[in-house]
Design a protein around this motif. Structure first.
Motif, PDB file in Angstrom:
ATOM      1  N   PRO A 339     -25.606   3.081 -51.383  1.00 53.80           N
ATOM      2  CA  PRO A 339     -25.549   3.448 -49.964  1.00 53.80           C
ATOM      3  C   PRO A 339     -25.179   2.282 -49.052  1.00 53.80           C
ATOM      4  O   PRO A 339     -24.760   2.497 -47.923  1.00 53.80           O
ATOM      5  CB  PRO A 339     -26.968   3.946 -49.677  1.00 53.80           C
ATOM      6  N   THR A 340     -25.345   1.061 -49.545  1.00 52.27           N
ATOM      7  CA  THR A 340     -25.046  -0.128 -48.747  1.00 52.27           C
ATOM      8  C   THR A 340     -23.835  -0.844 -49.335  1.00 52.27           C
ATOM      9  O   THR A 340     -23.808  -1.129 -50.537  1.00 52.27           O
ATOM     10  CB  THR A 340     -26.243  -1.095 -48.736  1.00 52.27           C
ATOM     11  N   THR A 341     -22.846  -1.137 -48.509  1.00 49.89           N
ATOM     12  CA  THR A 341     -21.685  -1.879 -49.007  1.00 49.89           C
ATOM     13  C   THR A 341     -22.070  -3.330 -49.254  1.00 49.89           C
ATOM     14  O   THR A 341     -22.997  -3.868 -48.623  1.00 49.89           O
ATOM     15  CB  THR A 341     -20.507  -1.827 -48.020  1.00 49.89           C
ATOM     16  N   ALA A 342     -21.342  -3.977 -50.142  1.00 54.34           N
ATOM     17  CA  ALA A 342     -21.640  -5.376 -50.454  1.00 54.34           C
ATOM     18  C   ALA A 342     -21.466  -6.269 -49.235  1.00 54.34           C
ATOM     19  O   ALA A 342     -22.202  -7.243 -49.051  1.00 54.34           O
ATOM     20  CB  ALA A 342     -20.747  -5.847 -51.599  1.00 54.34           C
ATOM     21  N   ALA A 343     -20.499  -5.938 -48.393  1.00 56.94           N
ATOM     22  CA  ALA A 343     -20.248  -6.745 -47.196  1.00 56.94           C
ATOM     23  C   ALA A 343     -21.389  -6.640 -46.195  1.00 56.94           C
ATOM     24  O   ALA A 343     -21.571  -7.525 -45.352  1.00 56.94           O
ATOM     25  CB  ALA A 343     -18.940  -6.312 -46.543  1.00 56.94           C
ATOM     26  N   ALA A 344     -22.169  -5.568 -46.273  1.00 56.64           N
ATOM     27  CA  ALA A 344     -23.300  -5.395 -45.353  1.00 56.64           C
ATOM     28  C   ALA A 344     -24.548  -6.131 -45.822  1.00 56.64           C
ATOM     29  O   ALA A 344     -25.470  -6.351 -45.032  1.00 56.64           O
ATOM     30  CB  ALA A 344     -23.607  -3.908 -45.177  1.00 56.64           C
ATOM     31  N   ASP A 345     -24.604  -6.505 -47.090  1.00 56.27           N
ATOM     32  CA  ASP A 345     -25.796  -7.161 -47.632  1.00 56.27           C
ATOM     33  C   ASP A 345     -26.225  -8.392 -46.829  1.00 56.27           C
ATOM     34  O   ASP A 345     -27.403  -8.515 -46.459  1.00 56.27           O
ATOM     35  CB  ASP A 345     -25.583  -7.542 -49.099  1.00 56.27           C
ATOM     36  N   PRO A 346     -25.313  -9.346 -46.575  1.00 54.89           N
ATOM     37  CA  PRO A 346     -25.750 -10.548 -45.842  1.00 54.89           C
ATOM     38  C   PRO A 346     -26.238 -10.254 -44.426  1.00 54.89           C
ATOM     39  O   PRO A 346     -27.078 -10.984 -43.900  1.00 54.89           O
ATOM     40  CB  PRO A 346     -24.506 -11.442 -45.845  1.00 54.89           C
ATOM     41  N   ILE A 347     -25.715  -9.196 -43.816  1.00 52.19           N
ATOM     42  CA  ILE A 347     -26.178  -8.831 -42.473  1.00 52.19           C
ATOM     43  C   ILE A 347     -27.634  -8.387 -42.526  1.00 52.19           C
ATOM     44  O   ILE A 347     -28.466  -8.792 -41.697  1.00 52.19           O
ATOM     45  CB  ILE A 347     -25.291  -7.722 -41.880  1.00 52.19           C
ATOM     46  N   LEU A 348     -27.968  -7.571 -43.511  1.00 59.04           N
ATOM     47  CA  LEU A 348     -29.347  -7.116 -43.665  1.00 59.04           C
ATOM     48  C   LEU A 348     -30.265  -8.288 -44.008  1.00 59.04           C
ATOM     49  O   LEU A 348     -31.409  -8.357 -43.536  1.00 59.04           O
ATOM     50  CB  LEU A 348     -29.431  -6.036 -44.741  1.00 59.04           C
ATOM     51  N   ASP A 349     -29.773  -9.214 -44.832  1.00 62.81           N
ATOM     52  CA  ASP A 349     -30.561 -10.401 -45.161  1.00 62.81           C
ATOM     53  C   ASP A 349     -30.880 -11.211 -43.910  1.00 62.81           C
ATOM     54  O   ASP A 349     -32.014 -11.659 -43.709  1.00 62.81           O
ATOM     55  CB  ASP A 349     -29.807 -11.284 -46.165  1.00 62.81           C
ATOM     56  N   GLU A 350     -29.861 -11.418 -43.077  1.00 62.02           N
ATOM     57  CA  GLU A 350     -30.058 -12.199 -41.852  1.00 62.02           C
ATOM     58  C   GLU A 350     -31.075 -11.542 -40.923  1.00 62.02           C
ATOM     59  O   GLU A 350     -31.813 -12.224 -40.199  1.00 62.02           O
ATOM     60  CB  GLU A 350     -28.728 -12.368 -41.115  1.00 62.02           C
ATOM     61  N   LYS A 407     -38.572 -14.196 -56.096  1.00 64.44           N
ATOM     62  CA  LYS A 407     -39.297 -15.369 -55.614  1.00 64.44           C
ATOM     63  C   LYS A 407     -38.893 -16.622 -56.383  1.00 64.44           C
ATOM     64  O   LYS A 407     -38.706 -17.696 -55.793  1.00 64.44           O
ATOM     65  CB  LYS A 407     -40.803 -15.141 -55.757  1.00 64.44           C
ATOM     66  N   GLN A 408     -38.771 -16.488 -57.694  1.00 66.20           N
ATOM     67  CA  GLN A 408     -38.464 -17.641 -58.541  1.00 66.20           C
ATOM     68  C   GLN A 408     -37.119 -18.275 -58.187  1.00 66.20           C
ATOM     69  O   GLN A 408     -36.980 -19.496 -58.133  1.00 66.20           O
ATOM     70  CB  GLN A 408     -38.480 -17.221 -60.015  1.00 66.20           C
ATOM     71  N   HIS A 409     -36.126 -17.426 -57.935  1.00 63.95           N
ATOM     72  CA  HIS A 409     -34.771 -17.921 -57.680  1.00 63.95           C
ATOM     73  C   HIS A 409     -34.404 -17.918 -56.198  1.00 63.95           C
ATOM     74  O   HIS A 409     -33.281 -18.258 -55.839  1.00 63.95           O
ATOM     75  CB  HIS A 409     -33.759 -17.093 -58.474  1.00 63.95           C
ATOM     76  N   ARG A 410     -35.352 -17.481 -55.358  1.00 65.17           N
ATOM     77  CA  ARG A 410     -35.143 -17.458 -53.914  1.00 65.17           C
ATOM     78  C   ARG A 410     -33.891 -16.666 -53.546  1.00 65.17           C
ATOM     79  O   ARG A 410     -33.016 -17.125 -52.809  1.00 65.17           O
ATOM     80  CB  ARG A 410     -35.069 -18.880 -53.354  1.00 65.17           C
ATOM     81  N   VAL A 411     -33.817 -15.464 -54.105  1.00 66.46           N
ATOM     82  CA  VAL A 411     -32.712 -14.545 -53.825  1.00 66.46           C
ATOM     83  C   VAL A 411     -33.301 -13.227 -53.367  1.00 66.46           C
ATOM     84  O   VAL A 411     -34.507 -12.971 -53.526  1.00 66.46           O
ATOM     85  CB  VAL A 411     -31.819 -14.329 -55.070  1.00 66.46           C
ATOM     86  N   ASN A 412     -32.461 -12.370 -52.792  1.00 65.64           N
ATOM     87  CA  ASN A 412     -32.968 -11.070 -52.350  1.00 65.64           C
ATOM     88  C   ASN A 412     -33.212 -10.155 -53.558  1.00 65.64           C
ATOM     89  O   ASN A 412     -32.852 -10.473 -54.691  1.00 65.64           O
ATOM     90  CB  ASN A 412     -32.030 -10.431 -51.330  1.00 65.64           C
ATOM     91  N   MET A 413     -33.826  -9.024 -53.292  1.00 67.55           N
ATOM     92  CA  MET A 413     -34.214  -8.126 -54.383  1.00 67.55           C
ATOM     93  C   MET A 413     -33.013  -7.558 -55.123  1.00 67.55           C
ATOM     94  O   MET A 413     -33.071  -7.326 -56.332  1.00 67.55           O
ATOM     95  CB  MET A 413     -35.077  -6.994 -53.828  1.00 67.55           C
ATOM     96  N   ARG A 414     -31.911  -7.334 -54.418  1.00 63.30           N
ATOM     97  CA  ARG A 414     -30.736  -6.787 -55.090  1.00 63.30           C
ATOM     98  C   ARG A 414     -30.188  -7.785 -56.114  1.00 63.30           C
ATOM     99  O   ARG A 414     -29.911  -7.437 -57.265  1.00 63.30           O
ATOM    100  CB  ARG A 414     -29.644  -6.421 -54.086  1.00 63.30           C
ATOM    101  N   THR A 415     -30.034  -9.030 -55.689  1.00 62.38           N
ATOM    102  CA  THR A 415     -29.517 -10.042 -56.600  1.00 62.38           C
ATOM    103  C   THR A 415     -30.464 -10.239 -57.774  1.00 62.38           C
ATOM    104  O   THR A 415     -30.029 -10.366 -58.932  1.00 62.38           O
ATOM    105  CB  THR A 415     -29.297 -11.362 -55.854  1.00 62.38           C
ATOM    106  N   ALA A 416     -31.776 -10.231 -57.510  1.00 64.29           N
ATOM    107  CA  ALA A 416     -32.750 -10.382 -58.586  1.00 64.29           C
ATOM    108  C   ALA A 416     -32.670  -9.223 -59.573  1.00 64.29           C
ATOM    109  O   ALA A 416     -32.767  -9.419 -60.794  1.00 64.29           O
ATOM    110  CB  ALA A 416     -34.154 -10.484 -57.998  1.00 64.29           C
ATOM    111  N   ALA A 417     -32.498  -8.001 -59.066  1.00 66.21           N
ATOM    112  CA  ALA A 417     -32.395  -6.835 -59.945  1.00 66.21           C
ATOM    113  C   ALA A 417     -31.158  -6.932 -60.835  1.00 66.21           C
ATOM    114  O   ALA A 417     -31.208  -6.623 -62.031  1.00 66.21           O
ATOM    115  CB  ALA A 417     -32.353  -5.550 -59.117  1.00 66.21           C
TER     116      ALA A 417
END
Length: 436
Positions: A339-350, A407-417
């Motif tokens: 449902p979320t485009t890859a380009a939108a990911d950093p916006i949600l992170d910010e 938490k270990q890699h300091r990344v968002n949940m999508r990248t961790a998954a």
């Protein structure tokens, strides 16, 4: 979770192309941009990277069907097996005018990572037929299903490829598919598909599984953030099987669902929508059109409501660079695929929005599909309470695994998954080697 599996041996570091958003809404590009990010963080070696970046099999079939008026129509069907290193391919079949090979490839890849992130012994697949099922009679749908099944039958089997329902397909379609396959192999083979009627080997709890999984991981996410599902405000975009059940189960946990929508419209009620009444309305009218339990609002407005949790549970690409800056939810639980485009990911992170990614959030469906496959193969069936208990165990544990890695890699949940799922698939490829 065996974290040491992520300490991957490398020949060299993969450096994926950073400019991958020329076509933001291409689902395969979106999936691959996330794959590339995870592969880079994992230092995935080039050989494994090349294997995991390409689907194993892509089948395109013509589906000629005699329509009720005597005319012959020829539809196009697809089936993609993305990766089967961990077990038989698993993935739904959708009937929709917007089905494309790129979409099916992306969905098959997502299924690969989804099965791996919850540690099921399945690979990923997806299929679809380009057609308008809403304009077709029951007889026409049956003939499309059976002819499509015959077209892809070389892939199907309980040990090779196990389909399930998806957009515009249901347990009746799976019954036709199972019967067609069984007639060709000369025996009743319940385990060739999941999402079937309970009377012919379907599992109790399967219909509610995806929505229940969304509720379970949302509860875990809110707990992690110091919040409670009891009293949380919810907006659900897409009021089909996944969205309606997730809404109902969250409401039963004390949440207040203030916005819902489907293809016919969106509705808002600050005091909370009566979800049971909304579900009954859809059952009677096939959509939310005419629903009186809330004020009609613009569908785009629903996505930007100020809520604790937003559940996009319809189709791909509803959260993009165009609307992501206006999203005000604290948590997004992706009930739909992509449902979320890859380009939108950093916006949600910010914006600090906690996203429960699709390959984790909606994995409840494939988890109970796995339970159905297991029950069919052993000929012994579980109670709904046992199904729900085991689903809860897997979803809760998997959320914890992904959160720990985040938490270990300091990344968002999508990248961790993605990191977790890719590492599991890559590990099996290293252990198996390359057959020559």
């Amino acid at each position: 979770m065996a974290i040491d599996l992520l300490r991957l041996p490398t020949d060299s570091i993969v450096r994926p192309d950073k400019d991958r958003f020329l076509n933001e809404e291409n689902p395969f590009e979106a999936m691959m941009s996330r794959f590339d990010r995870a592969a880079e963080l994992l230092d995935l070696e080039p050989g494994i990277y090349k294997i995991l970046r390409n689907p194993e099999k892509q089948l395109i079939v013509s589906v000629p069907v005699m329509m009720d008026n005597g005319d012959v129509e020829v539809f196009t069907g697809y089936r993609v097996l993305y990766n089967t290193s961990r077990g038989p391919a698993k993935g739904g079949i959708r009937f929709d005018l917007n089905v494309t090979l790129e979409e099916v490839k992306a969905l098959a890849a997502w299924m690969t990572w989804k099965c791996a992130v919850v540690n099921l012994p399945f690979g990923g697949a997806k299929g679809g037929v380009i057609c308008d099922p809403l304009s077709m009679s029951v007889g026409e749908l049956e003939r499309v299903t059976r002819r499509y099944t015959k077209g892809i039958i070389s892939l199907l089997g309980p040990d090779t490829d196990v389909p399930a329902p998806d957009v515009n397909t249901n347990e009746r379609v799976m019954a036709w598919l199972m019967d067609t396959y069984s007639m060709h192999v000369g025996r009743t083979e319940n385990a060739v598909t999941t999402g079937k009627p309970v009377e012919m080997g379907g599992s109790l709890g399967r219909k509610e599984a995806t929505g229940r999984g969304c509720m379970l991981v949302t509860k875990e996410a809110l707990t992690h953030l110091g919040m409670d599902l009891n009293g949380a405000t919810i907006a659900v975009q897409g009021f089909g099987n996944v969205g309606s059940i997730a809404a109902r189960l969250m409401a039963q946990q004390g949440a207040k669902v203030i916005g819902i929508s489907d293809r016919a419209g969106a509705f808002y009620n600050a005091k909370g929508i009566d979800i049971d009444a909304a579900i009954k309305h859809v059952q009677q009218h096939r959509s939310l059109e005419g629903f009186t339990g809330g004020d009609a609002i613009d569908a785009e407005e629903l996505l930007t409501l100020e809520v604790d949790v937003l559940v996009p549970a319809a189709l791909e690409n509803v959260i993009t660079t165009k609307n992501a800056p206006r999203i005000r939810a604290k948590v997004i639980c992706e009930g739909a695929n992509g449902p979320t485009t890859a380009a939108a990911d950093p916006i949600l992170d910010e914006k600090g929005i906690f996203v429960i990614p699709d390959i984790l959030a909606n994995a409840g469906g494939v988890t109970v599909s796995y339970f159905e496959w297991v029950q069919d193969r052993m000929g012994y069936f579980w109670s709904e309470a046992i199904v729900n208990e085991r689903l809860g165990d897997i979803m809760t544990r998997s959320f914890g695994d992904v959160l720990q890695l985040s938490k270990q890699h300091r990344v968002n949940m999508r990248t961790a998954a993605y990191m977790l799922s890719i590492s599991r698939v890559a590990t099996v490829h290293r252990l198996r080697g390359i057959y020559a």
